[in-house]
Write an enzyme that holds these catalytic residues in place. Structure first.
Site, PDB file in Angstrom:
ATOM      1  N   VAL A   1      51.410  26.676  48.634  1.00 22.83           N
ATOM      2  CA  VAL A   1      50.689  27.723  49.791  1.00 22.83           C
ATOM      3  C   VAL A   1      50.289  26.472  51.167  1.00 22.83           C
ATOM      4  O   VAL A   1      50.019  26.251  52.069  1.00 22.83           O
ATOM      5  CB  VAL A   1      50.102  29.169  49.902  1.00 22.83           C
ATOM      6  CG1 VAL A   1      50.039  29.708  51.678  1.00 22.83           C
ATOM      7  CG2 VAL A   1      51.073  29.280  49.347  1.00 22.83           C
TER       8      VAL A   1
ATOM      9  N   ASP B   1      39.687  21.508  49.589  1.00 21.08           N
ATOM     10  CA  ASP B   1      39.929  22.354  48.066  1.00 21.08           C
ATOM     11  C   ASP B   1      38.877  21.515  46.726  1.00 21.08           C
ATOM     12  O   ASP B   1      38.515  20.216  47.191  1.00 21.08           O
ATOM     13  CB  ASP B   1      41.326  21.558  47.332  1.00 21.08           C
ATOM     14  CG  ASP B   1      42.040  22.828  45.927  1.00 21.08           C
ATOM     15  OD1 ASP B   1      43.013  23.209  46.618  1.00 21.08           O
ATOM     16  OD2 ASP B   1      41.203  22.614  45.517  1.00 21.08           O
TER      17      ASP B   1
ATOM     18  N   THR C   1      45.599  34.905  44.716  1.00 22.66           N
ATOM     19  CA  THR C   1      44.601  36.345  44.393  1.00 22.66           C
ATOM     20  C   THR C   1      45.545  36.113  42.338  1.00 22.66           C
ATOM     21  O   THR C   1      46.130  37.298  42.864  1.00 22.66           O
ATOM     22  CB  THR C   1      44.921  36.902  45.600  1.00 22.66           C
ATOM     23  OG1 THR C   1      45.831  36.702  46.075  1.00 22.66           O
ATOM     24  CG2 THR C   1      43.704  36.824  46.270  1.00 22.66           C
TER      25      THR C   1
ATOM     26  N   THR D   1      47.533  36.466  49.441  1.00 22.63           N
ATOM     27  CA  THR D   1      47.896  37.830  49.040  1.00 22.63           C
ATOM     28  C   THR D   1      46.692  38.992  48.965  1.00 22.63           C
ATOM     29  O   THR D   1      45.760  38.450  47.586  1.00 22.63           O
ATOM     30  CB  THR D   1      48.812  38.518  47.517  1.00 22.63           C
ATOM     31  OG1 THR D   1      50.028  37.079  49.058  1.00 22.63           O
ATOM     32  CG2 THR D   1      49.310  39.931  48.254  1.00 22.63           C
TER      33      THR D   1
ATOM     34  N   CYS E   1      53.330  35.702  42.649  1.00 24.86           N
ATOM     35  CA  CYS E   1      53.493  36.777  44.169  1.00 24.86           C
ATOM     36  C   CYS E   1      54.342  38.271  43.932  1.00 24.86           C
ATOM     37  O   CYS E   1      53.310  39.034  43.533  1.00 24.86           O
ATOM     38  CB  CYS E   1      54.344  36.561  44.963  1.00 24.86           C
ATOM     39  SG  CYS E   1      54.001  34.439  46.317  1.00 24.86           S
TER      40      CYS E   1
ATOM     41  N   ARG F   1      52.037  29.318  36.834  1.00 22.31           N
ATOM     42  CA  ARG F   1      51.117  30.263  36.975  1.00 22.31           C
ATOM     43  C   ARG F   1      51.840  31.755  36.461  1.00 22.31           C
ATOM     44  O   ARG F   1      52.908  32.455  36.878  1.00 22.31           O
ATOM     45  CB  ARG F   1      50.757  30.477  38.007  1.00 22.31           C
ATOM     46  CG  ARG F   1      49.620  29.720  38.489  1.00 22.31           C
ATOM     47  CD  ARG F   1      48.945  29.355  39.687  1.00 22.31           C
ATOM     48  NE  ARG F   1      49.762  29.105  41.064  1.00 22.31           N
ATOM     49  CZ  ARG F   1      49.924  29.288  42.053  1.00 22.31           C
ATOM     50  NH1 ARG F   1      48.363  30.028  42.806  1.00 22.31           N
ATOM     51  NH2 ARG F   1      50.487  29.106  42.818  1.00 22.31           N
TER      52      ARG F   1
END
Length: 440
Positions: free
Chosen positions: A22, A41, A91, A126, A266, A337
């Site tokens: 993202v 990062d 998240t 999120t 997501c 992930r």
């Protein structure tokens, strides 16, 4: 002069905190529009790759990374030079399906330590409705010593990037924007309008913007769960689900969802953020959690079905060689992930089966670190008893059934088991191949 104007005139800089699937594309997009961008990062290895012109996410490509003007850094003090800061960290959820806010809390502490007066902080991660104001603002205030609304402003603009999607990109997806007050909303909208070609969609407050994200993914999750439940029922009825969906989609108002493995960061996660906050307020989800239960069991269902098919083919599953094509959570994307292929692997393990995993998109390091599996090259696959096509990468879609058959050991075709999870092959072709097949 507004902050938007200062960014345009190079009087101020913009920073991205979190350079994954993202954050990195957003940083690059602003840099393309001649904005001075700092890309931060904590992962020094990732920063090193970006500085070397390598895009590990494959979202924008190595050539773009080589030529971008983004200042990649793992030095948090560089954030003090930025006045518009975007937080785009993952998240995830804990094993008990409660939100794991560790990354966003850590990012807030870093931003707070390096916050300067007059800055605007926008979260894209999120979260459940209320998290930005109830969790993030107090951390920013504590670390910086500033007051939100007086010394700095805050906003929320949920990420909508779809990893591996070359059609729906950052620039042509409407962006939801919100702010802590009218002034911050206008600034945030103007800044995002620099890169969002189709425009932004302002909402009245931060909680509404947070709700938009978790609800849109919960809606998709529920629809896919419905199709997965139908697939399990149709399997018992000896009806091909994809043929049913093809017929249904001839109607103008059909939604077009199909059964499948629902993983990733997501759709497989966001519903839990929504139900977590709902339960804190005394409401227990009647639909959303049940949809999650259905989708979370699909990996095991595929594995159990594969074992049944192997037994029907006369095999001894524990002695069979099973090959799984695909490990990432979706096609043409290196993101592993929360991949539900891992659920297939784990269920096969309960039968004493250690499957061979093939995925050229996945990182060997990530595959071992996250799932403890060693990846095998496609050209090295041979003597298989069962092949499970779990992810529809282009290289797998290009395989003919003849190519698939070449992966099996010598023997009768009806002893070769093909599990077509993604429905890549037509039933007529599968029947003509002579192999024992099943597709979701």
């Amino acid at each position: 002069m507004s902050l938007y104007e200062k960014l345009i005139n190079h009087d101020e800089k913009l920073a991205l905190i979190g350079l994954g699937y993202v954050g990195m594309p957003i940083a690059v997009a602003f840099a393309k529009k001649n904005i001075d961008v700092i890309g931060f990062d904590l992962n020094k290895e990732k920063i090193s790759l970006y500085k070397s012109g390598i895009d590990p996410t494959k979202e924008v490509g190595d050539e773009v990374i080589k030529t971008t003007s983004v200042e990649f850094t793992a030095d948090e003090s560089k954030l003090q030079k930025a006045k518009f800061l975007i937080v785009a960290v993952p998240t995830p959820v804990n094993t008990d399906h409660t939100p794991d806010l560790t990354p966003i809390i850590g990012a807030s502490e870093i931003v707070g330590r390096n916050l300067t007066k007059g800055a605007i902080v926008v979260y894209e991660s999120t979260v459940y409705p209320g998290c930005t104001e109830d969790v993030c603002i107090p951390i920013l205030e504590k670390e910086s010593g500033f007051r939100c609304g007086e010394d700095f402003k805050i906003g929320y603009s949920p990420e909508r990037i779809n990893p591996g999607d070359n059609v729906h990109r950052l620039e042509n997806i409407h962006k939801i924007v919100s702010g802590c007050d009218t002034e911050s909303l206008e600034e945030i909208k103007n800044v995002y309008d620099i890169v969002i070609e189709v425009g932004t969609h302002p909402v009245s407050n931060i909680r509404t913007a947070e709700a938009v994200k978790v609800v849109e993914n919960s809606q998709r999750d529920i629809n896919i769960a419905f199709m997965n439940e139908l697939a399990m029922v149709f399997d018992r009825m000896d009806i091909d689900t994809n043929e049913v969906v093809d017929g249904m989609n001839t109607k103008w108002n059909a939604l077009g969802f199909r059964p499948g493995l629902v993983g990733g960061h997501c759709i497989g996660v966001d519903p839990y953020y929504f139900t977590y906050e709902a339960e804190k307020l005394g409401y227990h989800s009647q639909i959303i959690l049940n949809g999650r239960i259905v989708n979370d069991q699909m990996g095991a269902y595929v594995a159990d079905t594969a074992v049944k098919q192997m037994i029907a083919a006369g095999q001894a599953p524990k002695k069979s060689k099973v090959v799984i094509l695909g490990l990432t959570f979706k096609e043409n994307c290196p993101d592993t992930r929360n991949s539900k292929v891992d659920d297939i692997i784990k269920e096969l393990n309960t039968y004493g089966i250690e499957p061979v995993i093939v995925d050229s998109w996945a990182s060997e390091h990530d595959a071992m670190r996250e799932y403890g599996v060693t990846l095998t090259k496609l050209e090295d696959v041979k003597d298989a008893d069962c092949v499970i096509v779990a992810v529809a990468h282009n290289e797998f879609k290009s395989l003919s059934l003849k190519d698939i058959k070449a992966m099996f050991k010598e023997g009768n075709d009806n002893e070769k088991v093909l599990i077509d999870v993604k429905g890549l092959y037509k039933v007529s072709e599968l029947k003509a191949s002579g192999m024992r097949f099943w597709r979701l």
